[in-house]
Design a protein around this motif. Structure first.
Motif, PDB file in Angstrom:
ATOM      1  N   THR A 194       2.978   4.364   5.863  1.00 33.61           N
ATOM      2  CA  THR A 194       3.602   4.650   7.149  1.00 33.61           C
ATOM      3  C   THR A 194       5.123   4.617   6.992  1.00 33.61           C
ATOM      4  O   THR A 194       5.643   4.088   6.005  1.00 33.61           O
ATOM      5  CB  THR A 194       3.221   3.604   8.210  1.00 33.61           C
ATOM      6  N   ILE A 195       5.801   5.128   7.989  1.00 34.73           N
ATOM      7  CA  ILE A 195       7.263   5.047   8.000  1.00 34.73           C
ATOM      8  C   ILE A 195       7.696   3.588   8.060  1.00 34.73           C
ATOM      9  O   ILE A 195       8.651   3.171   7.401  1.00 34.73           O
ATOM     10  CB  ILE A 195       7.848   5.826   9.200  1.00 34.73           C
ATOM     11  N   GLU A 196       6.988   2.800   8.846  1.00 34.84           N
ATOM     12  CA  GLU A 196       7.342   1.386   8.982  1.00 34.84           C
ATOM     13  C   GLU A 196       7.236   0.668   7.635  1.00 34.84           C
ATOM     14  O   GLU A 196       8.073  -0.173   7.308  1.00 34.84           O
ATOM     15  CB  GLU A 196       6.450   0.713  10.037  1.00 34.84           C
ATOM     16  N   HIS A 197       6.210   0.983   6.871  1.00 38.31           N
ATOM     17  CA  HIS A 197       6.048   0.385   5.542  1.00 38.31           C
ATOM     18  C   HIS A 197       7.212   0.805   4.640  1.00 38.31           C
ATOM     19  O   HIS A 197       7.787  -0.011   3.918  1.00 38.31           O
ATOM     20  CB  HIS A 197       4.704   0.787   4.939  1.00 38.31           C
ATOM     21  N   ALA A 198       7.554   2.076   4.688  1.00 44.92           N
ATOM     22  CA  ALA A 198       8.687   2.568   3.894  1.00 44.92           C
ATOM     23  C   ALA A 198       9.970   1.850   4.305  1.00 44.92           C
ATOM     24  O   ALA A 198      10.755   1.424   3.449  1.00 44.92           O
ATOM     25  CB  ALA A 198       8.843   4.076   4.076  1.00 44.92           C
ATOM     26  N   GLU A 199      10.167   1.697   5.589  1.00 47.18           N
ATOM     27  CA  GLU A 199      11.387   1.044   6.077  1.00 47.18           C
ATOM     28  C   GLU A 199      11.461  -0.407   5.607  1.00 47.18           C
ATOM     29  O   GLU A 199      12.513  -0.876   5.181  1.00 47.18           O
ATOM     30  CB  GLU A 199      11.435   1.122   7.607  1.00 47.18           C
ATOM     31  N   ARG A 200      10.340  -1.109   5.660  1.00 48.97           N
ATOM     32  CA  ARG A 200      10.320  -2.507   5.175  1.00 48.97           C
ATOM     33  C   ARG A 200      10.670  -2.591   3.697  1.00 48.97           C
ATOM     34  O   ARG A 200      11.342  -3.511   3.255  1.00 48.97           O
ATOM     35  CB  ARG A 200       8.944  -3.138   5.413  1.00 48.97           C
TER      36      ARG A 200
END
Length: 155
Positions: free
Chosen positions: A112-118
């Protein structure tokens, strides 16, 4: 948001280190060409190294397995110190045609984008050199890919 021929592209700047391009609709050669052009424009305008995540989570149909244009865009971004990643396809890999799964496997993938951002954006107060090009950035990129693979979202 840009809409054309059954596809939509939307750009979000999530931080000074991370830009997201969301793709929705049909991913065909026309959409890939526009996406590659958008990536090239972002790279040309970038003032610092960082990451660009192309989110394919809202693509409802992959009309092509030929990702040559996106590969060229990734290579140009890498030469400019920007790492290109894909997100949003790992949950659908089992239902995608083998040729598409193989083509997507050539890219750094996040669930997910959130995983990438983390993984890619430094927390407040943390030194940011691990997220850029050069030796430190390269090691951080490799570490992020290894962590992603361990979490089951990597290629």
């Amino acid at each position: 948001m840009v809409c054309f021929d059954g596809a939509q592209l939307c750009v979000e700047v999530r931080s000074p280190w991370l830009c997201v391009v969301r793709v929705a609709g049909v991913l065909d050669q026309v959409a890939l060409g526009r996406l590659a052009g958008l990536v090239a424009t972002h790279v040309a305008r970038a003032t610092r190294p960082g990451h660009l995540v192309v989110d394919l989570g809202e693509v409802r149909f992959f009309a092509t397995a030929d990702l040559t244009a996106l590969r060229h865009a990734r290579d140009g971004a890498t030469a400019a110190g920007i790492r290109l990643h894909l997100s949003g396809v790992s949950a659908r890999e089992a239902v995608l045609p083998t040729a598409i799964t193989a083509a997507l496997g050539e890219f750094a993938l996040f669930g997910t984008i959130e995983h990438a951002e983390r993984e890619l954006v430094p927390p407040p107060g943390e030194p940011d050199e691990r997220h850029f090009g050069g030796d430190e950035g390269g090691r951080a990129f490799a570490a992020a890919v290894v962590r992603t693979k361990r979490n089951g979202a990597g290629p």
